[in-house]
Design an enzyme around this catalytic site. Sequence first.
Site, PDB file in Angstrom:
ATOM      1  N   TYR A  96      -2.387  -0.604  10.212  1.00 34.26           N
ATOM      2  CA  TYR A  96      -2.418  -0.945   8.795  1.00 34.26           C
ATOM      3  C   TYR A  96      -1.106  -0.549   8.114  1.00 34.26           C
ATOM      4  O   TYR A  96      -0.524  -1.330   7.350  1.00 34.26           O
ATOM      5  CB  TYR A  96      -3.596  -0.249   8.131  1.00 34.26           C
ATOM      6  CG  TYR A  96      -3.727  -0.531   6.656  1.00 34.26           C
ATOM      7  CD1 TYR A  96      -4.249  -1.745   6.211  1.00 34.26           C
ATOM      8  CD2 TYR A  96      -3.351   0.409   5.704  1.00 34.26           C
ATOM      9  CE1 TYR A  96      -4.381  -2.015   4.855  1.00 34.26           C
ATOM     10  CE2 TYR A  96      -3.473   0.151   4.350  1.00 34.26           C
ATOM     11  CZ  TYR A  96      -3.988  -1.064   3.930  1.00 34.26           C
ATOM     12  OH  TYR A  96      -4.106  -1.316   2.579  1.00 34.26           O
ATOM     13  N   SER A 153       0.859  -1.193   0.000  1.00 33.17           N
ATOM     14  CA  SER A 153       0.000   0.000   0.000  1.00 33.17           C
ATOM     15  C   SER A 153       0.886   1.230   0.000  1.00 33.17           C
ATOM     16  O   SER A 153       2.041   1.182   0.454  1.00 33.17           O
ATOM     17  CB  SER A 153      -0.890   0.017   1.248  1.00 33.17           C
ATOM     18  OG  SER A 153      -1.497   1.288   1.449  1.00 33.17           O
TER      19      SER A 153
END
Length: 260
Positions: free
Chosen positions: A157, A144
Amino acid sequence: MSFFRLDGKVAVVTGGGSGIGQAIAKCLAASGALVHVLELNEAGGQGTIDEIKAAGGQAQVHGCNVADQAAVIAVMQGIIQSRGRLDILVNCAGIAHVGKLETTAEADFDRVFAVNVKGTYNCMYAVIEQMKKQGGGVILNIASIAATVGIPDRFAYSMSKGAVMTMTLSAAKDYLADKVRVNSLSPARVHTPFVDGFIAKNYPGREAEMFDKLSKTQPIGRMAKPEEVGYLALFLCSDEAGFITGCDYPIDGGFIKLNN
């Protein structure tokens, strides 16, 4: 001349029941791969299988918790025994958590780590010996932009995706001589059912406003479509990308470089 063909290659896509994972599974299957989808809930991945078969592709779903190493090894060994090889692994299974350091409980941190980090490790661990034995393979991990830039309220995350990226680099280095290519993709916001659900849950009555706001955080002015991530994944899994390993590819609408 046909490019990016995967005819006869055996591919595993974790988290292939929806969103980015589903798009990748469909792209690989459309190019000829025999796709095996791993999903926590087997029924959750059946829709992907049905779509692939309806389009003339070959696919099978397996219920599997990627955080459980024994379960992962059992599923991967079953695939290898039935197909005789395993050419491509795409690690897409993942979960999110909204919170900064002080609002991330230990249980939240452990849950994100178990799926996003340990799950990626478990799947790579379960296939690497087969890839070495057969003379090569491709591993593609979904990281990501949160691995390289600061994203508000995404502490756990971001931690997990940073780990995914660095595991990618380490494995790429270790298995150069075995002809196993290892790369990662780093999407920005992608319009998936998860995004719609997140907005509906956290901003009831303001869905359109928040969707527009989140879309515009990408300099290109919109979120990515899942299939756009799928097309890049297809390229990186194909023989045409044979000179590429140890790389992370942002697919972010300019987020990292153009967000001033």
